[in-house]
Scaffold this active site. Structure first.
Site, PDB file in Angstrom:
ATOM      1  N   ASP A   9      -8.005  12.188  -0.577  1.00 38.91           N
ATOM      2  CA  ASP A   9      -8.470  13.506  -0.160  1.00 38.91           C
ATOM      3  C   ASP A   9      -7.253  14.387   0.113  1.00 38.91           C
ATOM      4  OD1 ASP A   9      -9.893  15.646   0.759  1.00 38.91           O
ATOM      5  OD2 ASP A   9     -10.506  14.697   2.649  1.00 38.91           O
ATOM      6  N   ASP A 104     -10.578  18.227  -5.098  1.00 41.43           N
ATOM      7  CA  ASP A 104      -9.484  17.647  -4.308  1.00 41.43           C
ATOM      8  C   ASP A 104      -9.795  16.277  -3.726  1.00 41.43           C
ATOM      9  OD1 ASP A 104     -11.246  18.548  -2.208  1.00 41.43           O
ATOM     10  OD2 ASP A 104      -9.527  18.372  -0.873  1.00 41.43           O
ATOM     11  N   GLU A 105     -10.863  15.651  -4.199  1.00 47.69           N
ATOM     12  CA  GLU A 105     -11.241  14.362  -3.629  1.00 47.69           C
ATOM     13  C   GLU A 105     -11.707  13.434  -4.730  1.00 47.69           C
ATOM     14  OE1 GLU A 105     -14.174  13.741  -0.384  1.00 47.69           O
ATOM     15  OE2 GLU A 105     -13.803  15.861  -0.041  1.00 47.69           O
TER      16      GLU A 105
HETATM   17 MG   LIG Z   1      -9.544  17.737   1.178  1.00 47.06          MG
END
Ligand SMILES: [Mg+2]
Length: 356
Positions: A9, A104-105
């Site tokens: 993350d 973003d993960e």
């Molecule tokens: Mg994040």
């Protein structure tokens, strides 16, 4: 054999990309999202901004009240998409079993990987160092034997940290965890659980499967299992969901605009619920109209602020509908969807987990 799952993350992703690309923003409270004088919402904010109590999904006007000197910047999706692609290039050096949850993960299944002597902990460290070196952004990682626990663990030492939940540690870890932190428990479910006396993972575990079934229907088994640290969902090498929506086909065609609006508002409520459940925000709203002739049109609006909030979407629906020919033609299907999706940023970041 236990699986080895890493959840990566990125830390305050959009804000971090802005700070990377615009050095004058470094060390500053940065709010990415709507303008402070708009009805927009915060998409992501930097850690400096979080100190003032600002968090994602908060109205930008509220963020301004909390920190008037914050730097408010509109999102730059092309830059975030590029950074996301660069991050995925790093992931592929470790495994091809990658399931992105958002830009973003992602979950990585590294069970079969023998890099770092097969140590998932060392791989996570390596991935983070690699991302930092090549993309100049920091990431946090959670390592565990399933997705549910890996995702929880990545929050534990955020930002720029990692955490391992070993088999045998999960139940203790989950016991004191506030129920709102469980993945798949949105605000609505959280309130419902609290009303039933479920505050923590331990409380959830104390409920029998049949009690949970009467409360939550089909989701009961998922909750029953996660309170015991059980999650057999595989890491699926899928692409990021591009849109989320719903549609209705009418038994007989409708021609009353007011009735169409009512249907679209029902669809809006439904779609917003599943957005919340999946912790997604959107920047584009689209309505779809299929006329009695079967010809189909769509009308969209994209904002530089999060648009998947009820009031804002509610205002836009009649505007979009007016751009169709519904006052001249009857309609057999209406649809509504959101796209340009992002997940809520980490508003539970750092230090909120009780340490056992
Ligand atoms: Mg994040």
């Amino acid at each position: 054999m236990n699986r080895k799952i890493i959840h990566i993350d990125m830390d305050a992703f959009f804000a971090a990309v802005e700070q990377r690309d615009f050095p004058e923003l470094r060390g500053q409270p940065v709010v990415v999202g709507g303008k402070p004088d708009s009805r927009g919402v915060v998409a992501t904010c930097s850690y400096e901004a979080r100190k003032f109590g600002i968090h994602s999904a908060m109205p930008a006007s509220r963020a301004y009240q909390l920190c008037p000197h914050a730097r408010f910047v509109p999102p730059r999706f092309p830059a975030y998409k590029q950074a996301s692609e660069d991050i995925h290039k790093v992931f592929h050096q470790y495994t091809d079993i990658i399931e992105p949850l958002s830009l973003d993960e992602a979950y990585l299944d590294v069970t079969e990987s023998d890099i770092c002597n097969g140590s998932a902990t060392l791989m996570a460290r390596d991935i983070r160092a690699n991302i930092h070196k090549t993309i100049q952004l920091t990431a946090s990682a959670g390592i565990a034997y399933n997705k549910f626990l890996a995702k929880l663990a990545s929050d534990q030492n955020k930002p720029d940290g990692q955490y391992l939940i070993k088999p045998g540690e999960a139940e203790l870890y989950l016991k004191t965890l506030p129920i709102g932190r469980f993945y798949g428990v949105g605000k609505v479910t959280e309130a419902k659980m609290q009303a039933s006396g479920i505050q923590t993972g331990g409380d959830l575990k104390n409920k029998s499967l049949s009690e949970l079934q009467s409360l939550f229907g089909n989701s009961a088994e998922y909750y029953y299992n996660i309170s015991r640290g059980i999650d057999d969902r595989p890491v699926m090498s899928t692409r990021i969901r591009k849109s989320l929506g719903s549609e209705t086909t009418f038994q007989s065609d409708i021609s009353d605009t007011k009735e169409m609006l009512d249907h679209l508002l029902l669809l809006l409520d439904e779609v917003l619920k599943s957005m919340e459940k999946r912790e997604l925000l959107a920047y584009t709203i689209t309505i779809k109209v299929k006329y009695a002739s079967f010809r189909q049109v769509t009308r969209s609006y994209t904002s530089d602020a999060v648009i998947s909030v009820h009031d804002k979407a509610r205002e836009l629906i009649p505007v979009l509908l007016a751009k169709t020919e519904v006052n001249k033609k009857s309609v057999r299907l209406l649809g509504l969807s959101f796209s340009n999706l992002i997940s809520y940023e980490d508003h539970t970041d750092s230090g909120q987990l009780p340490l056992f």
